[in-house]
Design a protein around this motif. Structure first.
Motif, mmCIF file in Angstrom:
data_model
loop_
_atom_site.group_PDB
_atom_site.id
_atom_site.type_symbol
_atom_site.label_atom_id
_atom_site.label_comp_id
_atom_site.label_asym_id
_atom_site.label_seq_id
_atom_site.Cartn_x
_atom_site.Cartn_y
_atom_site.Cartn_z
ATOM 1 N N ILE A 3 28.733 17.438 -40.778
ATOM 2 C CA ILE A 3 28.220 17.275 -42.141
ATOM 3 C C ILE A 3 27.133 18.325 -42.382
ATOM 4 O O ILE A 3 26.498 18.798 -41.437
ATOM 5 C CB ILE A 3 27.643 15.860 -42.365
ATOM 6 C CG1 ILE A 3 26.463 15.574 -41.420
ATOM 7 C CG2 ILE A 3 28.709 14.797 -42.194
ATOM 8 C CD1 ILE A 3 25.671 14.325 -41.790
ATOM 9 N N PRO A 4 26.926 18.713 -43.639
ATOM 10 C CA PRO A 4 25.808 19.630 -43.943
ATOM 11 C C PRO A 4 24.491 19.007 -43.482
ATOM 12 O O PRO A 4 24.342 17.781 -43.481
ATOM 13 C CB PRO A 4 25.871 19.750 -45.465
ATOM 14 C CG PRO A 4 27.277 19.412 -45.824
ATOM 15 C CD PRO A 4 27.714 18.368 -44.831
ATOM 16 N N HIS A 5 23.567 19.843 -43.076
ATOM 17 C CA HIS A 5 22.306 19.325 -42.532
ATOM 18 C C HIS A 5 21.479 18.622 -43.619
ATOM 19 O O HIS A 5 21.583 18.954 -44.799
ATOM 20 C CB HIS A 5 21.495 20.451 -41.884
ATOM 21 C CG HIS A 5 21.011 21.486 -42.845
ATOM 22 N ND1 HIS A 5 19.848 21.347 -43.574
ATOM 23 C CD2 HIS A 5 21.532 22.672 -43.234
ATOM 24 C CE1 HIS A 5 19.682 22.413 -44.348
ATOM 25 N NE2 HIS A 5 20.686 23.226 -44.167
ATOM 26 N N PHE A 6 20.648 17.684 -43.180
ATOM 27 C CA PHE A 6 19.747 17.000 -44.102
ATOM 28 C C PHE A 6 18.570 17.918 -44.453
ATOM 29 O O PHE A 6 18.274 18.878 -43.734
ATOM 30 C CB PHE A 6 19.199 15.715 -43.469
ATOM 31 C CG PHE A 6 20.244 14.659 -43.205
ATOM 32 C CD1 PHE A 6 21.414 14.597 -43.956
ATOM 33 C CD2 PHE A 6 20.057 13.707 -42.206
ATOM 34 C CE1 PHE A 6 22.374 13.611 -43.712
ATOM 35 C CE2 PHE A 6 21.018 12.721 -41.959
ATOM 36 C CZ PHE A 6 22.170 12.679 -42.702
ATOM 37 N N ALA A 7 17.870 17.587 -45.524
ATOM 38 C CA ALA A 7 16.614 18.271 -45.857
ATOM 39 C C ALA A 7 15.604 17.997 -44.742
ATOM 40 O O ALA A 7 15.717 16.984 -44.025
ATOM 41 C CB ALA A 7 16.096 17.773 -47.199
ATOM 42 N N PRO A 8 14.609 18.872 -44.566
ATOM 43 C CA PRO A 8 13.738 18.762 -43.387
ATOM 44 C C PRO A 8 13.031 17.411 -43.232
ATOM 45 O O PRO A 8 12.967 16.891 -42.109
ATOM 46 C CB PRO A 8 12.710 19.885 -43.605
ATOM 47 C CG PRO A 8 13.420 20.873 -44.459
ATOM 48 C CD PRO A 8 14.336 20.085 -45.350
ATOM 49 N N PRO A 10 13.815 14.157 -44.340
ATOM 50 C CA PRO A 10 14.698 13.107 -43.796
ATOM 51 C C PRO A 10 15.316 13.483 -42.449
ATOM 52 O O PRO A 10 15.578 12.585 -41.629
ATOM 53 C CB PRO A 10 15.767 12.919 -44.875
ATOM 54 C CG PRO A 10 15.575 14.011 -45.852
ATOM 55 C CD PRO A 10 14.215 14.562 -45.694
ATOM 56 N N ALA A 11 15.521 14.795 -42.205
ATOM 57 C CA ALA A 11 16.100 15.188 -40.908
ATOM 58 C C ALA A 11 15.193 14.759 -39.760
ATOM 59 O O ALA A 11 15.668 14.471 -38.662
ATOM 60 C CB ALA A 11 16.327 16.698 -40.871
ATOM 61 N N LEU A 13 13.276 12.097 -39.731
ATOM 62 C CA LEU A 13 13.026 10.649 -39.715
ATOM 63 C C LEU A 13 13.948 9.944 -38.735
ATOM 64 O O LEU A 13 15.106 10.325 -38.591
ATOM 65 C CB LEU A 13 13.259 10.052 -41.110
ATOM 66 C CG LEU A 13 12.316 10.477 -42.218
ATOM 67 C CD1 LEU A 13 12.823 9.933 -43.555
ATOM 68 C CD2 LEU A 13 10.905 9.976 -41.948
ATOM 69 N N PRO A 14 13.469 8.868 -38.109
ATOM 70 C CA PRO A 14 14.388 8.003 -37.374
ATOM 71 C C PRO A 14 15.197 7.180 -38.362
ATOM 72 O O PRO A 14 14.828 7.065 -39.530
ATOM 73 C CB PRO A 14 13.444 7.102 -36.570
ATOM 74 C CG PRO A 14 12.193 7.044 -37.377
ATOM 75 C CD PRO A 14 12.092 8.361 -38.103
ATOM 76 N N ALA A 15 16.303 6.635 -37.890
ATOM 77 C CA ALA A 15 17.106 5.765 -38.761
ATOM 78 C C ALA A 15 16.472 4.380 -38.776
ATOM 79 O O ALA A 15 17.078 3.381 -38.447
ATOM 80 C CB ALA A 15 18.538 5.715 -38.272
ATOM 81 N N ALA A 106 1.941 14.488 -50.978
ATOM 82 C CA ALA A 106 2.782 15.615 -50.566
ATOM 83 C C ALA A 106 2.951 15.582 -49.049
ATOM 84 O O ALA A 106 2.148 14.965 -48.332
ATOM 85 C CB ALA A 106 2.138 16.928 -50.996
ATOM 86 N N GLY A 127 8.669 8.470 -45.020
ATOM 87 C CA GLY A 127 9.852 8.939 -45.736
ATOM 88 C C GLY A 127 9.591 10.112 -46.655
ATOM 89 O O GLY A 127 10.508 10.866 -46.993
ATOM 90 N N PHE A 128 8.355 10.276 -47.074
ATOM 91 C CA PHE A 128 8.012 11.426 -47.917
ATOM 92 C C PHE A 128 7.143 12.424 -47.160
ATOM 93 O O PHE A 128 6.524 13.311 -47.769
ATOM 94 C CB PHE A 128 7.343 10.959 -49.212
ATOM 95 C CG PHE A 128 8.311 10.278 -50.140
ATOM 96 C CD1 PHE A 128 9.219 11.021 -50.873
ATOM 97 C CD2 PHE A 128 8.353 8.894 -50.246
ATOM 98 C CE1 PHE A 128 10.144 10.402 -51.715
ATOM 99 C CE2 PHE A 128 9.268 8.266 -51.074
ATOM 100 C CZ PHE A 128 10.170 9.020 -51.806
#
Lengths: 369, 369
Positions: A3-8, A10-11, A13-15, A106, A127-128
C-alpha cells in the motif's frame, strides 16, 4: 505490491486502541456481562422525554441532521446563560477533543496532562504529533500546581484538566481552577473536561466568564443525560475560539436522532435531578459493598467510584480480570499509585447486587481474605 | 486578552462551510420547505426493519456503541464477500474522508480531484494542509485520463473519483476504472467514492480484488439505505490500509442506534430493490418535468438528476434561489460548465409534483419562457 505509505505522523503511531469495549470483552469470554459497570455509562438511562423524542426522530433519519445543531445550540445558550456563539456541538467529548487538539497543537508542540488521566485525550495528542508531558496526581487528585509548573517549563499549548476527575472521581473547588487560570502561561489554553460536572457539588464548578480566552470547557450528554451511545456533547469558550471549530469540524457529523434526544433531555430538569439522586444512592451502595469486602471507596463527584483495594496494581488487575470472568465488567486506573484502585460505575441496585455477590469469592480466590 | 493562536494549518484556513444545510435555509426564509430535493437524501426512507431496529435500539442508548462495530462488520464482510479486516465502519463517508486524508496526506502533498466534484473532500484536503489539483470534467463525466495525467505531474498521494459521480449523476464502466488503476503513479492511492453505487448499473462497478493496495472504496448507508441522519458508512481496502484507521479513528464515534439500523438495513434486500425501483421511477419523473419545462435531464446512475437548463450558471443560480423562495430546496453544481445545470434529488411523487408546479412560474419570471 504494498500500500502507499502513510503520512509521517500516522506512520509513527502505534495501532493504539484507547479502550477495549465491553462488547469485545464479551465476545472474548463468549457470554454477555451480567453487570456492566466499567464504562461510566449511566444505567439509569435518559429522560423518558428524550427516549420518546429519539423514537419519533427515527422517522426522519433519511434527512441529514441540522449542520448547525441550531435548536440544541439555542437551548444550550439559554440553559448555560451564554451566547450561542460561544458553544459548539460535536460528536461527544471524544470527537471535540480531537478537533481541539488539531486546532491548537502543531506537531512537536507541548501538551500537559496528568499521569493516569483520560487516555483518549492522550491518543488525540499523539495522533496529531503533539508531545505529551505528564505530572503525577497528588493525594488522588489532579495536581493543579504541578500542571501549571510543567506548563511553564515546556511552553505548553494545551493543559488538560478533568474536574471532576476520571478515573479517581475526585474534584477541586471551582475557585482553585479560577486561580489556576491566572497562572497559565501566555499562549496556553486550559482544557477543562467537565464530562461529570452534573454529578459534582456546586462549589466544584468554576465561575468563568463566557468570553474568557484562556479556557475551553467540554460537557456531554453521555453521562448525566444517559446518552453515551448517541455521541453528542458540546464545548464552551470564547467565540473566536469556538469559531475555529467551523474550519475543521465535520459539519454534518452529528446524528439527527442524537440532536433530538439531547434537546429533549436538556429540557427535562426533573429527570436530571432523579438521576443525580440515584447516582448518590449508588455511590453509597458501592461504598457499602467496598466496606463489606474490606476495601475503601474514595469520595466521588462523578457517577463512578474508585475503590481502594488496599493492595497494588497487580492485585487490582487480577481482581478486574476475575470479575470479568464472573460476568462483572469494571475497569481500573492504568498508572501507579492510582492502580491500587478498581473503578465501579454507578448503576441500578440490581446490578450492584451482582457485584456484591461476585466480590467475596473473587477476593477469597485472590487470597485477599 | 486574545485567545491563544491556532496551529499553523487551521490558522491558514478560511471559516469554510462546505454546504449550507436546508435547516439553515429554512430559518433564513422563515418557513419550512414544501419539497426537500437538494441534499440527495432518500425520501423513500430506510427499510421498515431498520426503522424498527433503531426504535428498539433507543432503549440501549445509555451504552456506548460497540467500538469495533463487530456485528455490522461481519454482516458487511458476508454481504461484500471480502474479509472483515478489509472494512472499516465510520461516521459516514464525510468522516471517513477526513480520516483517510489525515492518514495519507502530509502538509504540502498533492491531491488530485475534478473541478466541481465533492466539496467536502476538498475541505478535508485543505484542512490537513494538502494541495489540491483539479482537472475539468469532460462531457459531464469525471475525466479518468486527465486525473491520471495530473496525478503523475504532481506526484499525487490521493486521487479522488466518485463513481457514479456527484453532482452530475454520470458514471464510468467498471472496466475503465480497473484500467485506471494500472496507470496510477507509484505511491498514489485511488479514492473511489461509491456513495451512489447501489443506484448504478452493474457494469459501473469495478471488479477489484479485496487486497488490491492501490485503491480504497467508500460506501454509505446515507443514500440507497435512506439513513443520512444516522452518520454511518464504511471503507474497503487492503487490510494494511484499513488497519491504519485504527491509529487515528474515534473508536467509540459511531452512534449505537446507527449501528443497529445499518445492520437491519443491510439484511433487507427486498427494501433495497424497492427503493432502487422508486428511484428509477423518480428519475423518469424528473426527466419528464424537465422536458415539460424545456430543459434536458442528463442520464443518471444516482438518486438525483442533473437537469441542463440550457442556459448559464447565473441563470441556474437564479432558478435555484427562486425555487428556494417558493419552498422547493434543490442545489446546483458550483463550477462552469457544470453549473448550467440544477440538481434535483429523487423523491416520492408528491414532492416532485411540488417541483413540477413551481417550475413554470419560476422560469417565466426569469424570462426563460
Amino acid at each position: 505490491m504494498k500500500i502507499p505509505h502513510f503520512a509521517p505522523i500516522p506512520a509513527a503511531l502505534p495501532a493504539t486502541v484507547p479502550f477495549v469495549g465491553p462488547e469485545t470483552l464479551q465476545r472474548r469470554r463468549g457470554r454477555p456481562f451480567a453487570a456492566r459497570l466499567g464504562a461510566n455509562e449511566n444505567g439509569f438511562g435518559p429522560s423518558p422525554k428524550a427516549v420518546e423524542a429519539m423514537r419519533v426522530a427515527v422517522a426522519g433519519i433519511w434527512q441529514y441532521g441540522d449542520s448547525t445543531s441550531h435548536d440544541l445550540l439555542q437551548a444550550l445558550s439559554a440553559h448555560l446563560e451564554i451566547p450561542a456563539a460561544g458553544i459548539v456541538v460535536g460528536e461527544g467529548i471524544d470527537g471535540l477533543l480531537g478537533l481541539l487538539v488539531r486546532l491548537m497543537v502543531a506537531a512537536g508542540e507541548a501538551v500537559v496532562t496528568s499521569e493516569g488521566a483520560y487516555p483518549t485525550f492522550n491518543y488525540h495528542v499523539a495522533g496529531f504529533g503533539g508531545v505529551l508531558h505528564k505530572v503525577p496526581y497528588r493525594d488522588d487528585r489532579e495536581d493543579l500546581e504541578a500542571l501549571i509548573t510543567r506548563a511553564h517549563q515546556v511552553d505548553a499549548r494545551l493543559v488538560y484538566l478533568s474536574n471532576p476527575d476520571n478515573p479517581m472521581g475526585s474534584w477541586h473547588d471551582g475557585t482553585a481552577i479560577e486561580a489556576m487560570l491566572d497562572e497559565l502561561p501566555q499562549g496556553a489554553l486550559l482544557l477543562l473536561d467537565e464530562a461529570y460536572v452534573e454529578f459534582a457539588p456546586a462549589e466544584a464548578v468554576p465561575r468563568i466568564a463566557a468570553d474568557d480566552p484562556r479556557v475551553i470547557r467540554m460537557r456531554t450528554f453521555s453521562k448525566a443525560y444517559g446518552m453515551a451511545g448517541a455521541r453528542i456533547g458540546y464545548a464552551m469558550g470564547h467565540p473566536d475560539l469556538i469559531a475555529g471549530f467551523e474550519r475543521i469540524r465535520n459539519h454534518f457529523g452529528v446524528n439527527r436522532i442524537a440532536q433530538a434526544g439531547a434537546l429533549a433531555a436538556l429540557s427535562d430538569r426533573d429527570w436530571l435531578v432523579h438521576v443525580q439522586r440515584e447516582v448518590v444512592a449508588a455511590r453509597d451502595g458501592i461504598a457499602r459493598i467496598a466496606m463489606d469486602n474490606g476495601m475503601n471507596a474514595l469520595p466521588s463527584a462523578t457517577n463512578f467510584v474508585a475503590v481502594d483495594t488496599g493492595q497494588d496494581g497487580r492485585f487490582a488487575r487480577a481482581l478486574v480480570d476475575r470479575l470479568e470472568e464472573d460476568g462483572v465488567f469494571i475497569r481500573m486506573p492504568g498508572i501507579a499509585p492510582l492502580n491500587r484502585c478498581i473503578r465501579v460505575s454507578c448503576a441500578p441496585a440490581a446490578e450492584l447486587e451482582i457485584l456484591a455477590e461476585a466480590l467475596p469469592p473473587a477476593l477469597a480466590d485472590l487470597g485477599a481474605r
